[in-house]
Design an enzyme around this catalytic site. Structure first.
Site: not given
Ligand code: PPE
Length: 312
Positions: A159
């Site tokens: 990430k």
């Molecule tokens: N894919 C991506 C590309 C992504 O950024 C997130 C979270 C997820 C999947 C889901 O991951 P999880 O949060 O572990 O379930 N995106 C984060 C950032 C959003 C932002 O705008 O900043 C979030 O949901 O916190």
């Protein structure tokens, strides 16, 4: 969405005032995108504010740093405690935690040797990610003309801040064309994920989601939702999803820490199912949010209650 200021930000071990949390303009991260981060929600529960899956997010932060050869000068335990301390210091019942690890000020040039690894943790209040009506009504999205990063280019499992340049292209294009969000395809043209969300779809009672090799961030909400679907005796298949599955699915929804469980009501102006939140998404929301209001037990130890600071 304008950012609502909180009080304190944790920087390299110290809580500083929100407005004093600054970096030098020659910090490596600003020029070369060298950062990794997390996003974690804190929910208001009957036992007080509780962090959802703190250990899993902290572990993923450390893993993201490891991929980029960043040595975080704090241990797992210290990072975990620092996040709790930051929530406590800001006296918020419900918020979003953003831990950030980045290469700071010290040298210039792509080679990051000589730059410190800095760590900051901020918290703020964050409402529904895709709009106030999104959780109930669903959102209108498109398939992006931008693909997600191909294998062995930018590591999707990390990430990293730099991955979000790709996400920004997807998001800005979607908004420019009147949609709320865009879905990226992988380099082979199969469904990958949203700019900041994982994707699930339902067809004939079976749930499908993109596999780990589909250029996705391996979402922690994705894992939580798969676990809840297991409890509901609904089969989940992690499998390659052709784009056209999006148009014939009975339901499609996003998951993420920020977006939680957000139904999708149309894709490329083609209505999804009945054009409203579907029954699987609704049941999942009930189970998911039920963990926070006390309706459902925390069966997997996913919640860490933010205990008040000890006095004396
Ligand atoms: N894919 C991506 C590309 C992504 O950024 C997130 C979270 C997820 C999947 C889901 O991951 P999880 O949060 O572990 O379930 N995106 C984060 C950032 C959003 C932002 O705008 O900043 C979030 O949901 O916190």
């Amino acid at each position: 969405m304008a950012l609502k200021k909180a009080d304190k930000i944790w920087m390299n071990g110290k809580l500083v005032d929100w407005d004093a949390a600054k970096v030098h303009v020659l910090s490596h991260v600003l020029h070369y995108g060298s950062s990794v981060f997390e996003g974690i929600r804190v929910y208001k529960t009957p036992d007080g504010p509780a962090v959802f899956r703190l250990d899993d997010h902290t572990r993923r932060l450390i893993d993201s740093a490891r991929i980029y050869r960043m040595e975080i000068p704090f241990s797992f335990g210290e990072l975990r405690e620092a996040q709790l301390e930051t929530v406590r210091a800001n006296k918020l019942q419900e918020c979003y935690i953003r831990p950030l690890v980045y290469r700071g000020y010290g040298s210039m040039g792509v080679n990051p040797a000589g730059c410190p690894i800095d760590v900051a943790i901020a918290v703020w209040e964050w409402g529904a990610y895709l709009g106030p009506e999104a959780l109930k009504q669903g959102v209108d999205v498109c398939v992006s003309s931008w693909n997600r990063c191909a294998p062995n280019t930018m590591p999707n499992m990390a990430k990293a801040g730099s991955n979000y340049m790709n996400s920004q292209l997807i998001k800005m294009e979607a908004i420019a064309n009147g949609y709320v969000e865009g879905i990226g395809l992988d380099v082979h043209g199969y469904v990958s994920e949203g700019s900041g969300e994982n994707l699930f779809l339902v067809k004939n009672g079976v749930v499908y989601t993109t596999p780990i090799h589909g250029s996705i961030l391996l979402g922690i909400t994705r894992h939580s939702i798969m676990t809840l679907l297991g409890e509901m005796d609904i089969e989940v298949r992690e499998t390659t999803i052709p784009r056209e599955m999006l148009y014939v699915a009975d339901e499609v929804f996003f998951t993420g820490s920020a977006s939680e469980v957000t139904p999708i009501r149309s894709i490329d102006k083609i209505q999804v199912g009945s054009g409203a939140r579907g029954p699987v998404a609704e049941r999942l929301q009930e189970r998911f949010f039920g963990m926070f209001d006390g309706t459902h037990a925390d069966r997997y130890g996913w919640l860490t209650v933010v205990e008040p600071a000890k006095v004396g």
